[in-house]
Write a protein that holds these residues in place. Structure first.
Motif, PDB file in Angstrom:
ATOM      1  N   THR A  25       0.838  -1.201   0.000  1.00 23.82           N
ATOM      2  CA  THR A  25       0.000   0.000   0.000  1.00 23.82           C
ATOM      3  C   THR A  25       0.876   1.257   0.000  1.00 23.82           C
ATOM      4  O   THR A  25       1.852   1.340   0.744  1.00 23.82           O
ATOM      5  CB  THR A  25      -0.918   0.014   1.234  1.00 23.82           C
ATOM      6  N   SER A  27       0.857   5.618   0.129  1.00 26.01           N
ATOM      7  CA  SER A  27       0.030   6.742   0.572  1.00 26.01           C
ATOM      8  C   SER A  27      -0.515   7.549  -0.602  1.00 26.01           C
ATOM      9  O   SER A  27      -1.620   8.091  -0.524  1.00 26.01           O
ATOM     10  CB  SER A  27       0.836   7.648   1.508  1.00 26.01           C
ATOM     11  N   TRP A  30      -3.660   5.794  -1.772  1.00 27.70           N
ATOM     12  CA  TRP A  30      -4.481   5.266  -0.686  1.00 27.70           C
ATOM     13  C   TRP A  30      -5.050   6.396   0.153  1.00 27.70           C
ATOM     14  O   TRP A  30      -4.317   7.216   0.703  1.00 27.70           O
ATOM     15  CB  TRP A  30      -3.610   4.354   0.179  1.00 27.70           C
ATOM     16  N   SER A  31      -6.364   6.439   0.261  1.00 26.28           N
ATOM     17  CA  SER A  31      -7.027   7.449   1.088  1.00 26.28           C
ATOM     18  C   SER A  31      -7.152   6.913   2.500  1.00 26.28           C
ATOM     19  O   SER A  31      -7.974   6.033   2.777  1.00 26.28           O
ATOM     20  CB  SER A  31      -8.406   7.774   0.508  1.00 26.28           C
ATOM     21  N   ASP A  32      -6.314   7.425   3.374  1.00 26.51           N
ATOM     22  CA  ASP A  32      -6.294   6.963   4.750  1.00 26.51           C
ATOM     23  C   ASP A  32      -7.625   7.276   5.435  1.00 26.51           C
ATOM     24  O   ASP A  32      -8.238   8.310   5.174  1.00 26.51           O
ATOM     25  CB  ASP A  32      -5.151   7.659   5.500  1.00 26.51           C
ATOM     26  N   GLY A  34      -8.121   8.292   8.212  1.00 23.02           N
ATOM     27  CA  GLY A  34      -8.020   9.427   9.113  1.00 23.02           C
ATOM     28  C   GLY A  34      -8.440  10.751   8.503  1.00 23.02           C
ATOM     29  O   GLY A  34      -8.547  11.753   9.214  1.00 23.02           O
ATOM     30  N   SER A  58      -8.818  -1.803   0.533  1.00 24.24           N
ATOM     31  CA  SER A  58      -7.470  -2.237   0.891  1.00 24.24           C
ATOM     32  C   SER A  58      -7.026  -3.477   0.123  1.00 24.24           C
ATOM     33  O   SER A  58      -5.818  -3.703  -0.030  1.00 24.24           O
ATOM     34  CB  SER A  58      -7.401  -2.516   2.400  1.00 24.24           C
ATOM     35  N   ARG A  83      -9.593   3.093  -0.901  1.00 23.12           N
ATOM     36  CA  ARG A  83      -9.925   3.614   0.438  1.00 23.12           C
ATOM     37  C   ARG A  83     -10.335   2.457   1.343  1.00 23.12           C
ATOM     38  O   ARG A  83     -11.078   1.562   0.935  1.00 23.12           O
ATOM     39  CB  ARG A  83     -11.053   4.637   0.378  1.00 23.12           C
ATOM     40  N   GLY A  84      -9.888   2.499   2.587  1.00 25.16           N
ATOM     41  CA  GLY A  84     -10.231   1.461   3.539  1.00 25.16           C
ATOM     42  C   GLY A  84     -11.703   1.472   3.913  1.00 25.16           C
ATOM     43  O   GLY A  84     -12.311   2.536   4.059  1.00 25.16           O
TER      44      GLY A  84
END
Length: 271
Positions: A25, A27, A30-32, A34, A58, A83-84
């Motif tokens: 993964t 950053s 990847w849309s965290d 948070g 994920s 995105r998770g």
């Protein structure tokens, strides 16, 4: 057999101390959870005539290195956004037990994904996501039917559906970490198959993905699970490589061994 979970003389790769962090993964793709950003990266040749959009959660993000290598091999451009606890689906499709904040961030991410799809210019849309999580639905609602409806709702938003196929990856198997853990560092247990599970338990068969693909005139499923599991059982180690870093996310090292097979499947189905 090819899928026998054997402990090689040198031990399993990646070594146990690194297995849980063996994650591809990135950053930028990847849309965290948070924040509510929509992060999208470009893999491969940015000037390629073949442009693919990859959207997912994920289970897509862990494939970043392999997808980049495929894009470079083939001279493709792949724009990836993941995105998770979220995936590209229709309105109000949320996983069960998510906080309102995570639901709102998923909704925002989907709106951004819809905008990217609406801009067009892609030759295909590749989707990959976990299949074992339940959706928040009204009592009596069939999970698979709900998933099918909400996938088709999203897929219908592509502006040139006749010429832009949906390529849906069948999700990988899952083996609980508690089932796997006794076999790492224990050659006898691993070689005896003590940590394997029946294939029909490891691979979700209640997903609505297959029905969505069947109902969309320009969608196809690709499946590399025959390279992960034997016909009857799934093991946590294949070819001396640990398949998972947790219950369901595959290690970057193992996905690297799958890359040639995934590449072949993608080449076969792309227009």
């Amino acid at each position: 057999t090819a899928h026998a979970s054997r402990m090689p003389p040198t031990g399993v790769l990646p070594v146990e101390a690194l297995r849980r962090t063996d994650d591809a993964t990135r950053s930028e793709c990847w849309s965290d959870m948070g924040d509510d950003a929509f992060d999208m990266c470009t893999l491969g040749d940015p000037d390629s005539d073949m442009r693919i959009l990859a959207l997912g959660d994920s289970h897509l993000a862990v494939m970043t290195d392999a997808i980049e290598q495929i894009a470079e091999d083939q001279g493709w451009r792949v724009d990836m956004a993941a995105r998770g606890w979220c995936r590209w689906m229709g309105e109000d499709a949320q996983l069960a037990d998510l906080s309102q904040m995570l639901q709102d961030r998923c909704t925002s991410w989907r709106e951004e994904a819809d905008a990217v799809v609406d801009e067009g210019g892609y030759d295909a849309i590749f989707v990959a996501a976990a299949s074992h999580s339940a959706f928040a639905v009204l009592e009596g609602t069939d999970q698979a039917e709900f998933e099918t409806e909400k996938l088709l709702e999203a897929w219908s938003k592509r502006p040139d559906a006749e010429n832009v196929p949906i390529i849906a990856l069948h999700d990988n198997p899952m083996i609980l970490s508690s089932v796997q853990s006794p076999c790492f560092g224990n050659a006898r247990a691993l070689n005896d198959g003590d940590c394997s599970v029946p294939r029909d338990e490891a691979i979700a068969d209640t997903t609505g993905l297959d029905d969505a693909v069947a109902q969309d005139p320009n969608a196809v499923t690709i499946d590399v699970n025959d390279f992960i599991c034997a016909p009857d059982r799934c093991n946590p180690v294949v070819g001396g490589v640990a398949v998972y870093r947790d219950n369901a996310h595959m290690t970057a090292t193992f996905i690297g061994t799958l890359r040639p097979y995934l590449e072949r499947e993608l080449v076969d189905v792309l227009p």
